[in-house]
Design a protein around this motif. Structure first.
Motif, mmCIF file in Angstrom:
data_model
loop_
_atom_site.group_PDB
_atom_site.id
_atom_site.type_symbol
_atom_site.label_atom_id
_atom_site.label_comp_id
_atom_site.label_asym_id
_atom_site.label_seq_id
_atom_site.Cartn_x
_atom_site.Cartn_y
_atom_site.Cartn_z
ATOM 1 N N ALA A 130 39.876 38.079 37.295
ATOM 2 C CA ALA A 130 41.334 38.104 37.435
ATOM 3 C C ALA A 130 41.958 36.915 36.710
ATOM 4 C CB ALA A 130 41.721 38.082 38.911
ATOM 5 N N GLU B 107 50.112 39.176 42.683
ATOM 6 C CA GLU B 107 49.437 40.008 41.690
ATOM 7 C C GLU B 107 48.051 39.451 41.367
ATOM 8 O OE1 GLU B 107 48.683 43.041 38.925
ATOM 9 O OE2 GLU B 107 50.066 42.874 40.593
ATOM 10 N N ALA B 108 47.941 38.135 41.252
ATOM 11 C CA ALA B 108 46.644 37.510 40.970
ATOM 12 C C ALA B 108 45.657 37.776 42.100
ATOM 13 C CB ALA B 108 46.820 36.004 40.753
ATOM 14 N N ALA C 103 42.007 37.579 33.028
ATOM 15 C CA ALA C 103 43.025 38.575 32.692
ATOM 16 C C ALA C 103 44.424 37.962 32.685
ATOM 17 C CB ALA C 103 42.974 39.737 33.674
ATOM 18 N N LEU C 104 44.645 36.961 33.539
ATOM 19 C CA LEU C 104 45.965 36.339 33.656
ATOM 20 C C LEU C 104 46.067 35.014 32.900
ATOM 21 C CD1 LEU C 104 46.488 37.038 37.449
ATOM 22 C CD2 LEU C 104 47.624 38.181 35.542
ATOM 23 N N ARG D 197 45.806 40.283 44.215
ATOM 24 C CA ARG D 197 45.498 41.711 44.221
ATOM 25 C C ARG D 197 44.450 42.036 43.158
ATOM 26 N NH1 ARG D 197 46.187 45.967 41.564
ATOM 27 N NH2 ARG D 197 47.507 45.050 39.966
ATOM 28 N N LEU D 198 44.611 41.447 41.975
ATOM 29 C CA LEU D 198 43.627 41.669 40.906
ATOM 30 C C LEU D 198 42.251 41.153 41.307
ATOM 31 C CD1 LEU D 198 45.418 40.825 37.533
ATOM 32 C CD2 LEU D 198 44.343 42.969 38.167
ATOM 33 N N ALA D 199 42.211 39.974 41.916
ATOM 34 C CA ALA D 199 40.940 39.402 42.332
ATOM 35 C C ALA D 199 40.264 40.283 43.373
ATOM 36 C CB ALA D 199 41.145 37.995 42.885
ATOM 37 N N GLU D 200 41.064 40.822 44.283
ATOM 38 C CA GLU D 200 40.506 41.703 45.311
ATOM 39 C C GLU D 200 40.046 43.021 44.696
ATOM 40 O OE1 GLU D 200 42.003 43.981 49.325
ATOM 41 O OE2 GLU D 200 42.936 42.089 48.786
ATOM 42 N N GLN D 201 40.848 43.548 43.796
ATOM 43 C CA GLN D 201 40.522 44.825 43.156
ATOM 44 C C GLN D 201 39.252 44.712 42.311
ATOM 45 O OE1 GLN D 201 43.603 46.067 40.501
ATOM 46 N NE2 GLN D 201 42.738 48.092 40.159
ATOM 47 N N ASN D 202 39.140 43.623 41.560
ATOM 48 C CA ASN D 202 37.970 43.416 40.699
ATOM 49 C C ASN D 202 36.789 42.811 41.444
ATOM 50 O OD1 ASN D 202 39.484 44.290 38.521
ATOM 51 N ND2 ASN D 202 40.065 42.227 37.915
#
Length: 97
Positions: free
Chosen positions: A34, A20-21, A37-38, A23-28
């Motif tokens: 990321a 998830e971390a 956020a975490l 994925r967030l880093a890639e998305q943002n």
């Protein structure tokens, strides 16, 4: 003085959290965003991103998707454990005596 043992102070992150971390880093497009956020250190995400790259993908500059990278890491660890167990069982086998 206390005689109680010191618990392990390091936080442990499971594969789903790491995926998830990543994925967030890639998305943002930002490991720092990321991490904020975490509520974790951005260095962790950078380490996980580096570990997610296979030698071939790293040479090509291509990263695996986070879920595949986590699965690959787990499979390699399981493979190492099984190879180690196999080596131990071969050494202790009565047929080898």
């Amino acid at each position: 003085m206390k005689d109680t043992p010191n618990p392990d102070k390091r936080r442990k992150y499971d594969a789903a959290f790491r995926a998830e971390a990543l994925r967030l880093a890639e998305q943002n497009r930002s490991a720092q965003a990321a991490a904020r956020a975490l509520s974790i250190d951005p260095k962790r995400i950078y380490q996980w991103q580096k570990a997610a790259q296979t030698p071939i993908a790293a040479a090509l500059g291509v990263a695996l998707d986070p879920a595949t990278a986590v699965e690959l890491h787990q499979l390699r660890a399981a493979n190492r454990r099984q190879a180690q167990e196999l080596g131990i069982s071969k050494k202790t086998s009565p047929a080898n005596a």
